[in-house]
Design a protein around this motif. Structure first.
Motif, PDB file in Angstrom:
ATOM      1  N   LEU A 159       0.695  -1.379   0.334  1.00  0.00           N
ATOM      2  CA  LEU A 159       0.022   0.488  -0.009  1.00  0.00           C
ATOM      3  C   LEU A 159       1.221   1.574  -0.005  1.00  0.00           C
ATOM      4  CD1 LEU A 159      -2.341  -1.071   2.633  1.00  0.00           C
ATOM      5  CD2 LEU A 159      -3.126  -0.888   0.023  1.00  0.00           C
ATOM      6  N   LEU A 160       2.130   1.269   0.745  1.00  0.00           N
ATOM      7  CA  LEU A 160       3.242   2.393   1.119  1.00  0.00           C
ATOM      8  C   LEU A 160       3.561   2.608  -0.809  1.00  0.00           C
ATOM      9  CD1 LEU A 160       4.479   4.764   2.794  1.00  0.00           C
ATOM     10  CD2 LEU A 160       5.869   2.482   3.217  1.00  0.00           C
ATOM     11  N   ILE A 161       4.183   1.593  -1.291  1.00  0.00           N
ATOM     12  CA  ILE A 161       4.809   1.861  -2.499  1.00  0.00           C
ATOM     13  C   ILE A 161       3.800   1.570  -3.516  1.00  0.00           C
ATOM     14  CG2 ILE A 161       5.858   0.786  -4.712  1.00  0.00           C
ATOM     15  CD1 ILE A 161       7.048   1.575  -1.701  1.00  0.00           C
ATOM     16  N   CYS A 162       2.433   1.516  -3.482  1.00  0.00           N
ATOM     17  CA  CYS A 162       1.177   1.651  -4.647  1.00  0.00           C
ATOM     18  C   CYS A 162       0.732   3.244  -4.185  1.00  0.00           C
ATOM     19  CB  CYS A 162      -0.499   0.692  -3.846  1.00  0.00           C
ATOM     20  SG  CYS A 162      -0.078  -0.524  -4.719  1.00  0.00           S
ATOM     21  N   LEU A 163       0.840   4.080  -3.375  1.00  0.00           N
ATOM     22  CA  LEU A 163       1.056   5.504  -3.389  1.00  0.00           C
ATOM     23  C   LEU A 163       2.321   6.143  -4.306  1.00  0.00           C
ATOM     24  CD1 LEU A 163       0.140   6.251  -0.116  1.00  0.00           C
ATOM     25  CD2 LEU A 163      -1.446   6.198  -0.986  1.00  0.00           C
ATOM     26  N   ILE A 164       2.683   5.202  -4.311  1.00  0.00           N
ATOM     27  CA  ILE A 164       4.295   6.088  -5.392  1.00  0.00           C
ATOM     28  C   ILE A 164       4.684   6.059  -6.832  1.00  0.00           C
ATOM     29  CG2 ILE A 164       6.797   6.553  -5.132  1.00  0.00           C
ATOM     30  CD1 ILE A 164       7.047   5.802  -2.040  1.00  0.00           C
ATOM     31  N   TRP A 165       3.730   4.771  -6.403  1.00  0.00           N
ATOM     32  CA  TRP A 165       3.884   3.496  -8.368  1.00  0.00           C
ATOM     33  C   TRP A 165       2.393   5.021  -8.933  1.00  0.00           C
ATOM     34  CZ3 TRP A 165      -0.806   0.877  -9.431  1.00  0.00           C
ATOM     35  CH2 TRP A 165      -0.722  -0.062 -10.207  1.00  0.00           C
ATOM     36  N   TYR A 166       1.631   4.881  -8.311  1.00  0.00           N
ATOM     37  CA  TYR A 166       0.624   5.882  -9.313  1.00  0.00           C
ATOM     38  C   TYR A 166       0.844   7.263  -9.339  1.00  0.00           C
ATOM     39  CZ  TYR A 166      -4.354   7.323  -9.536  1.00  0.00           C
ATOM     40  OH  TYR A 166      -5.489   8.178 -10.157  1.00  0.00           O
ATOM     41  N   LYS A 167       1.506   8.082  -8.672  1.00  0.00           N
ATOM     42  CA  LYS A 167       2.083   8.850  -9.115  1.00  0.00           C
ATOM     43  C   LYS A 167       3.039   9.170 -10.160  1.00  0.00           C
ATOM     44  CE  LYS A 167       0.287  11.671  -5.335  1.00  0.00           C
ATOM     45  NZ  LYS A 167      -1.294  12.495  -5.636  1.00  0.00           N
TER      46      LYS A 167
ATOM     47  N   SER B 276       8.520  -3.784  -9.863  1.00  0.00           N
ATOM     48  CA  SER B 276      10.255  -2.958  -9.991  1.00  0.00           C
ATOM     49  C   SER B 276      10.377  -2.337  -8.789  1.00  0.00           C
ATOM     50  CB  SER B 276      10.663  -2.055 -11.301  1.00  0.00           C
ATOM     51  OG  SER B 276      11.287  -3.251 -12.352  1.00  0.00           O
ATOM     52  N   LEU B 277      10.045  -1.332  -8.364  1.00  0.00           N
ATOM     53  CA  LEU B 277       9.635  -0.647  -7.428  1.00  0.00           C
ATOM     54  C   LEU B 277       9.162  -1.158  -5.719  1.00  0.00           C
ATOM     55  CD1 LEU B 277       6.875   2.387  -8.048  1.00  0.00           C
ATOM     56  CD2 LEU B 277       9.646   3.325  -8.349  1.00  0.00           C
ATOM     57  N   LEU B 278       8.157  -2.309  -5.870  1.00  0.00           N
ATOM     58  CA  LEU B 278       8.808  -2.778  -4.487  1.00  0.00           C
ATOM     59  C   LEU B 278      10.468  -3.439  -3.931  1.00  0.00           C
ATOM     60  CD1 LEU B 278       5.621  -4.273  -4.129  1.00  0.00           C
ATOM     61  CD2 LEU B 278       5.662  -3.352  -2.908  1.00  0.00           C
ATOM     62  N   PHE B 279      10.883  -4.286  -5.133  1.00  0.00           N
ATOM     63  CA  PHE B 279      12.041  -5.190  -5.539  1.00  0.00           C
ATOM     64  C   PHE B 279      12.806  -4.254  -4.650  1.00  0.00           C
ATOM     65  CE2 PHE B 279      15.716  -5.711  -7.410  1.00  0.00           C
ATOM     66  CZ  PHE B 279      16.483  -7.602  -6.443  1.00  0.00           C
ATOM     67  N   ILE B 280      13.091  -2.441  -5.293  1.00  0.00           N
ATOM     68  CA  ILE B 280      14.429  -1.896  -4.914  1.00  0.00           C
ATOM     69  C   ILE B 280      13.444  -1.564  -3.057  1.00  0.00           C
ATOM     70  CG2 ILE B 280      14.693   0.216  -4.938  1.00  0.00           C
ATOM     71  CD1 ILE B 280      14.580   0.025  -8.199  1.00  0.00           C
ATOM     72  N   TYR B 281      12.788  -0.728  -3.065  1.00  0.00           N
ATOM     73  CA  TYR B 281      12.169  -1.646  -1.467  1.00  0.00           C
ATOM     74  C   TYR B 281      12.475  -2.159  -0.911  1.00  0.00           C
ATOM     75  CZ  TYR B 281       8.944  -0.803   2.280  1.00  0.00           C
ATOM     76  OH  TYR B 281       8.605  -0.641   3.712  1.00  0.00           O
ATOM     77  N   TRP B 282      12.136  -3.437  -0.870  1.00  0.00           N
ATOM     78  CA  TRP B 282      12.577  -4.471  -0.367  1.00  0.00           C
ATOM     79  C   TRP B 282      13.839  -5.231  -0.134  1.00  0.00           C
ATOM     80  CZ3 TRP B 282       8.002  -6.807  -2.358  1.00  0.00           C
ATOM     81  CH2 TRP B 282       6.207  -6.297  -1.851  1.00  0.00           C
ATOM     82  N   THR B 283      14.579  -4.689  -1.316  1.00  0.00           N
ATOM     83  CA  THR B 283      15.912  -5.007  -1.335  1.00  0.00           C
ATOM     84  C   THR B 283      17.017  -4.060  -0.241  1.00  0.00           C
ATOM     85  OG1 THR B 283      16.227  -6.039  -3.299  1.00  0.00           O
ATOM     86  CG2 THR B 283      18.130  -5.025  -2.743  1.00  0.00           C
ATOM     87  N   SER B 284      16.860  -3.189  -0.833  1.00  0.00           N
ATOM     88  CA  SER B 284      17.432  -1.356  -0.082  1.00  0.00           C
ATOM     89  C   SER B 284      16.933  -1.150   2.033  1.00  0.00           C
ATOM     90  CB  SER B 284      16.898  -0.076  -0.482  1.00  0.00           C
ATOM     91  OG  SER B 284      17.008  -0.141  -1.453  1.00  0.00           O
ATOM     92  N   LEU B 285      15.308  -1.817   2.061  1.00  0.00           N
ATOM     93  CA  LEU B 285      15.076  -1.769   3.967  1.00  0.00           C
ATOM     94  C   LEU B 285      15.548  -2.994   4.498  1.00  0.00           C
ATOM     95  CD1 LEU B 285      11.610   0.310   3.303  1.00  0.00           C
ATOM     96  CD2 LEU B 285      14.452   1.180   3.913  1.00  0.00           C
ATOM     97  N   GLU B 286      15.955  -4.126   4.166  1.00  0.00           N
ATOM     98  CA  GLU B 286      16.151  -5.366   4.556  1.00  0.00           C
ATOM     99  C   GLU B 286      17.260  -5.582   4.008  1.00  0.00           C
ATOM    100  OE1 GLU B 286      12.709  -8.052   2.256  1.00  0.00           O
ATOM    101  OE2 GLU B 286      10.867  -7.172   3.568  1.00  0.00           O
ATOM    102  N   GLY B 287      17.926  -5.382   3.366  1.00  0.00           N
ATOM    103  CA  GLY B 287      19.493  -5.325   2.731  1.00  0.00           C
ATOM    104  C   GLY B 287      19.980  -4.500   4.342  1.00  0.00           C
ATOM    105  N   TYR B 288      19.301  -3.456   4.366  1.00  0.00           N
ATOM    106  CA  TYR B 288      19.956  -1.838   5.164  1.00  0.00           C
ATOM    107  C   TYR B 288      20.081  -2.578   6.747  1.00  0.00           C
ATOM    108  CZ  TYR B 288      21.020   2.155   7.982  1.00  0.00           C
ATOM    109  OH  TYR B 288      21.636   3.167   8.786  1.00  0.00           O
ATOM    110  N   ARG B 289      18.702  -3.189   6.858  1.00  0.00           N
ATOM    111  CA  ARG B 289      18.118  -2.713   8.201  1.00  0.00           C
ATOM    112  C   ARG B 289      17.734  -4.573   9.004  1.00  0.00           C
ATOM    113  NH1 ARG B 289      15.755   1.616  11.707  1.00  0.00           N
ATOM    114  NH2 ARG B 289      15.087  -0.479  12.709  1.00  0.00           N
TER     115      ARG B 289
END
Length: 134
Positions: free
Chosen positions: A22-30, A50-63
């Protein structure tokens, strides 16, 4: 204090996933409005994935946690509770972002007891709740 590794429930994982989507869909919609891409076109769906992949990889890879996982107090870790690497996060995220139906179906058939999705198994990751005991 010692840490006990407790596997997260499928329910907690679903709710964390839903919050993230839902969070990423807000960005995707824009973005699709600006790019004038159709919501249900291949381009629109690939953009969301692709947005979800980048989001999950970044945050889950970082923390080890996306925003949804933070809310539910769950985290992606290695099999012994250790922090995962970005390549592990990328492999684990790929299944969620691009192949979720196959990933979940294979998980329910093959890995239900370990509560791992197929791509958790491939990346050697688990999703846990952390409980501390004194």
């Amino acid at each position: 204090m010692d840490e006990i590794i407790v596997l997260s429930s499928w329910g907690d994982r679903f709710w964390a996933w839903l919050i993230d989507v839902l969070l990423i869909c807000l960005i995707w919609y824009k973005i699709i409005i600006v790019l004038e891409v159709g919501v249900f076109t291949i381009s629109g769906i690939l953009l969301l994935s692709s947005l979800l992949f980048i989001y999950w990889t970044s945050l889950e890879g970082y923390r080890g946690q996306s925003v949804g996982k933070m809310f539910l107090k769950i985290a992606v870790t290695g099999p012994y509770g250790e922090q995962i690497r970005f390549r592990d996060a990328a492999a684990e995220s790929f299944g969620k972002a691009f192949l979720l139906p196959v990933d979940v179906l294979m998980s329910l058939i093959l890995f239900q007891r370990s509560r791992q999705r197929l791509f958790n198994k491939i990346s050697n990751t688990i999703v846990i709740n952390r409980t501390e005991i004194e």
